[in-house]
Design a protein around this motif. Structure first.
Motif, PDB file in Angstrom:
ATOM      1  N   VAL A 141       0.857  -1.186   0.000  1.00 18.18           N
ATOM      2  CA  VAL A 141       0.000   0.000   0.000  1.00 18.18           C
ATOM      3  C   VAL A 141       0.899   1.242   0.000  1.00 18.18           C
ATOM      4  CG1 VAL A 141      -1.770   1.290   1.285  1.00 18.18           C
ATOM      5  CG2 VAL A 141      -1.761  -1.214   1.356  1.00 18.18           C
ATOM      6  N   THR A 142       0.580   2.197  -0.888  1.00 18.78           N
ATOM      7  CA  THR A 142       1.326   3.459  -0.917  1.00 18.78           C
ATOM      8  C   THR A 142       0.857   4.321   0.243  1.00 18.78           C
ATOM      9  OG1 THR A 142       1.426   3.316  -3.301  1.00 18.78           O
ATOM     10  CG2 THR A 142       1.815   5.493  -2.353  1.00 18.78           C
ATOM     11  N   VAL A 143       1.793   4.845   1.024  1.00 15.93           N
ATOM     12  CA  VAL A 143       1.435   5.688   2.174  1.00 15.93           C
ATOM     13  C   VAL A 143       2.265   6.970   2.165  1.00 15.93           C
ATOM     14  CG1 VAL A 143       0.679   3.753   3.642  1.00 15.93           C
ATOM     15  CG2 VAL A 143       3.074   4.429   3.654  1.00 15.93           C
ATOM     16  N   GLU A 144       1.873   7.901   3.009  1.00 13.66           N
ATOM     17  CA  GLU A 144       2.579   9.194   3.074  1.00 13.66           C
ATOM     18  C   GLU A 144       3.439   9.298   4.336  1.00 13.66           C
ATOM     19  OE1 GLU A 144       2.617  11.573   0.630  1.00 13.66           O
ATOM     20  OE2 GLU A 144       1.522  10.044  -0.506  1.00 13.66           O
ATOM     21  N   ASP A 145       3.546   8.169   5.038  1.00 13.33           N
ATOM     22  CA  ASP A 145       4.256   8.133   6.305  1.00 13.33           C
ATOM     23  C   ASP A 145       5.762   7.977   6.019  1.00 13.33           C
ATOM     24  OD1 ASP A 145       4.757   7.766   8.956  1.00 13.33           O
ATOM     25  OD2 ASP A 145       3.911   5.739   9.084  1.00 13.33           O
ATOM     26  N   HIS A 146       6.373   9.035   5.403  1.00 17.69           N
ATOM     27  CA  HIS A 146       7.744   8.908   4.906  1.00 17.69           C
ATOM     28  C   HIS A 146       8.782   8.747   6.012  1.00 17.69           C
ATOM     29  CE1 HIS A 146       6.171   9.929   1.014  1.00 17.69           C
ATOM     30  NE2 HIS A 146       5.717  11.100   1.437  1.00 17.69           N
ATOM     31  N   LEU A 147       9.784   7.929   5.738  1.00 19.22           N
ATOM     32  CA  LEU A 147      10.887   7.723   6.683  1.00 19.22           C
ATOM     33  C   LEU A 147      12.087   8.608   6.347  1.00 19.22           C
ATOM     34  CD1 LEU A 147      10.638   3.822   7.031  1.00 19.22           C
ATOM     35  CD2 LEU A 147       9.906   5.532   8.690  1.00 19.22           C
ATOM     36  N   VAL A 148      11.876   9.484   5.339  1.00 17.89           N
ATOM     37  CA  VAL A 148      12.896  10.477   4.959  1.00 17.89           C
ATOM     38  C   VAL A 148      12.156  11.822   4.897  1.00 17.89           C
ATOM     39  CG1 VAL A 148      14.421  11.244   3.089  1.00 17.89           C
ATOM     40  CG2 VAL A 148      14.257   8.809   3.625  1.00 17.89           C
ATOM     41  N   THR A 149      12.769  12.855   5.490  1.00 16.40           N
ATOM     42  CA  THR A 149      12.098  14.167   5.496  1.00 16.40           C
ATOM     43  C   THR A 149      12.183  14.823   4.114  1.00 16.40           C
ATOM     44  OG1 THR A 149      14.092  15.385   6.058  1.00 16.40           O
ATOM     45  CG2 THR A 149      12.785  14.532   7.914  1.00 16.40           C
ATOM     46  N   GLU A 150      11.436  15.913   3.950  1.00 16.92           N
ATOM     47  CA  GLU A 150      11.445  16.675   2.688  1.00 16.92           C
ATOM     48  C   GLU A 150      12.839  17.147   2.294  1.00 16.92           C
ATOM     49  OE1 GLU A 150       8.369  19.976   2.088  1.00 16.92           O
ATOM     50  OE2 GLU A 150       7.846  19.066   4.028  1.00 16.92           O
ATOM     51  N   THR A 151      13.683  17.330   3.332  1.00 14.57           N
ATOM     52  CA  THR A 151      15.046  17.804   3.045  1.00 14.57           C
ATOM     53  C   THR A 151      16.056  16.652   3.013  1.00 14.57           C
ATOM     54  OG1 THR A 151      15.192  18.330   5.386  1.00 14.57           O
ATOM     55  CG2 THR A 151      14.736  20.162   3.882  1.00 14.57           C
ATOM     56  N   GLY A 152      15.550  15.403   3.107  1.00 10.32           N
ATOM     57  CA  GLY A 152      16.430  14.257   2.879  1.00 10.32           C
ATOM     58  C   GLY A 152      17.009  13.597   4.118  1.00 10.32           C
ATOM     59  N   GLU A 153      16.594  14.055   5.324  1.00 11.50           N
ATOM     60  CA  GLU A 153      17.128  13.411   6.536  1.00 11.50           C
ATOM     61  C   GLU A 153      16.299  12.176   6.888  1.00 11.50           C
ATOM     62  OE1 GLU A 153      16.627  16.949   6.893  1.00 11.50           O
ATOM     63  OE2 GLU A 153      18.705  17.128   6.173  1.00 11.50           O
ATOM     64  N   ILE A 154      16.974  11.205   7.514  1.00 10.64           N
ATOM     65  CA  ILE A 154      16.272  10.001   7.964  1.00 10.64           C
ATOM     66  C   ILE A 154      15.429  10.364   9.181  1.00 10.64           C
ATOM     67  CG2 ILE A 154      16.580   7.700   8.976  1.00 10.64           C
ATOM     68  CD1 ILE A 154      19.108   7.426   7.265  1.00 10.64           C
ATOM     69  N   VAL A 155      14.167   9.943   9.179  1.00 10.73           N
ATOM     70  CA  VAL A 155      13.274  10.232  10.311  1.00 10.73           C
ATOM     71  C   VAL A 155      13.630   9.266  11.438  1.00 10.73           C
ATOM     72  CG1 VAL A 155      10.862  10.165  11.087  1.00 10.73           C
ATOM     73  CG2 VAL A 155      11.421  11.000   8.784  1.00 10.73           C
ATOM     74  N   THR A 156      13.900   9.815  12.623  1.00  7.63           N
ATOM     75  CA  THR A 156      14.168   8.912  13.749  1.00  7.63           C
ATOM     76  C   THR A 156      12.921   8.839  14.611  1.00  7.63           C
ATOM     77  OG1 THR A 156      15.282  10.797  14.742  1.00  7.63           O
ATOM     78  CG2 THR A 156      16.689   9.038  13.912  1.00  7.63           C
ATOM     79  N   LYS A 157      12.505   7.606  14.904  1.00  4.99           N
ATOM     80  CA  LYS A 157      11.246   7.448  15.637  1.00  4.99           C
ATOM     81  C   LYS A 157      11.499   7.134  17.100  1.00  4.99           C
ATOM     82  CE  LYS A 157       8.106   6.653  11.948  1.00  4.99           C
ATOM     83  NZ  LYS A 157       7.130   5.863  11.273  1.00  4.99           N
TER      84      LYS A 157
END
Ligand code: DP6
Length: 404
Positions: A388-404
């Motif tokens: 399923v395509t989702v918008e819950d990106h693991l990379v920010t708009e500026t290219g950083e890895i999202v840390t959860k």
């Protein structure tokens, strides 16, 4: 020239499911292209319980080499031929789009940053490579806006890990061996969508293994090279079972589906035992689960449950929703508080069940003890949909890895 900070970051994110085969893939006729010796068939499991989430991103601001970060840890993809094969196949498809339409951004020339997370513990020993490679291929195909169908993309996912090609689709999925030497017809296809037989449930009994199993890639090579039973399985037994199980799925005939599933798991593990040196994936706890399922079916007087085992000791027990109390209710009564993980989206129906569906007098008492001591965790799930395509990106708009 644009500065690094003004370079756009292109992103696409998808989920992908785990699948558990009922006709097992075991054996390669070509190790480079990852072509199997026999067709296989699996049930895609719900992503409400188990899924991989992957973001593929591309940007000129990234360092030149493609990177993959999995569960918070950087992976060495440059030495993973399988990952590199997937990436180069996908890039080539994007390049042909760009060659045909000069207005498209040249994503095929940009480095990739891929970030992936599983929502289940790696320690559970569940085949995560299938969901992982399916998510990787689907995410990049979305990023590149490739027009190829899941069936066509399965040719690429197969090169990551054979079983991954079946995780690009939901429901009941076949992977056809194919005949061509280049693997062009070795593809996965949907046999039936999840909605055709949505009542299918899967109870995963997580069994702690004392030591690591022989990895499946290596195990199947040993079997192909040394087992006398193997050729009969690949050439005769599996083709007949593929036909029969597709009919059982079409007719939603659980007893037939169940018998073929159990027999195929047993034949696969028989070829492992027949390998030289022999390979053991099932242990005493696995065998207790086999006995339990046969005891439940005998006590009920019809086939309500089916076991299957992959390259490890965990048991997957398939049953239909209407028989939840008989199957999962009995397992719940046996394990009680000794196994964790009973919560989750498929659990409601069992939450109020306090007595076993089948009296425990019907179950061999040694089986009860072994299961109680050996099953650490239970995952109650069922048939589900494809990526399923989702918008819950693991990379920010500026290219950083999202840390959860
Ligand atoms: C027993 O797909 O992990 O789970 O292609 O070498 O990566 P590679 O093997 P893999 O093997 C899965 C084997 C199995 C049966 C199955 O899923 O069909």
């Amino acid at each position: 020239m644009a500065t690094a900070s003004s370079q756009p970051v292109y992103r696409a994110t998808t989920t992908a499911p785990v699948n558990i085969a009922v006709i097992k893939y075991w054996g390669k006729r070509d190790t480079t292209l990852n072509l199997p010796t026999n067709s296989s068939l699996s049930v895609t499991l719900s992503q409400r319980s188990l899924r991989t989430l992957t973001t593929a991103s591309a940007s000129a601001k990234y360092p030149a080499e493609d990177t993959l970060n999995l569960n918070g840890k950087p992976q060495d993809i440059q030495s993973s031929k399988r990952t590199l094969a997937c990436l180069s196949n996908l890039r080539a498809l994007r390049k042909s789009l760009e060659d045909a339409d000069a207005s498209l951004p040249k994503l095929s020339t940009l480095p990739l940053r891929i970030v992936s997370e599983n929502n289940f513990p790696t320690a559970a020993g569940l085949a995560s490579s299938a969901a992982g490679f399916a998510a990787l291929v689907r995410a990049i195909a979305n990023l590149y806006q490739l027009p190829q169908s899941p069936r066509e993309l399965s040719r690429i996912a197969r090169q990551g890990s054979g079983s991954a090609c079946r995780s690009l689709m939901g429901g009941y999925v076949a992977w056809r061996t194919g005949e061509q030497a280049d693997g062009s017809d070795s593809l996965a296809e949907e046999v039936a969508p999840a909605s055709h037989w949505p009542e299918m449930r899967a109870l995963i009994l997580v069994v702690s293994a004392e030591k690591k199993d022989v990895p499946s890639t290596e195990g199947m090579q040993t079997t192909v090279a040394t087992s006398d039973l193997f050729a009969t399985r690949a050439q005769t037994v599996v083709p007949e079972r593929m036909d029969a199980i597709e009919v059982a799925i079409r007719d939603r005939d659980f007893p037939k589906f169940a018998e073929i599933t159990m027999r195929d798991s047993n034949t696969f593990h028989a070829t492992c035992l027949d390998s030289w040196p022999p390979i053991f994936y099932m242990n005493d706890v696995s065998r207790a689960a086999v006995r339990l399922v046969h005891d439940i079916n005998r006590a009920v007087g019809r086939t309500v449950a089916a076991y299957t085992f992959d390259a490890g000791p965990n048991a997957v027990i398939y049953y239909e929703e209407k028989d939840s109390e008989l199957v999962a209710g009995t397992v719940k009564a046996i394990l009680g508080a000794s196994a964790s993980g009973w919560e989750g989206p498929f659990y409601e129906v069992l939450a109020n069940v306090t007595v076993p569906g089948v009296s425990l007098d019907n179950i061999d008492s040694r089986v009860l003890d072994v299961l109680k001591g050996g099953v650490s965790r239970v995952i109650l799930t069922g048939v589900g949909e494809g990526p399923v395509t989702v918008e819950d990106h693991l990379v920010t708009e500026t290219g950083e890895i999202v840390t959860k």
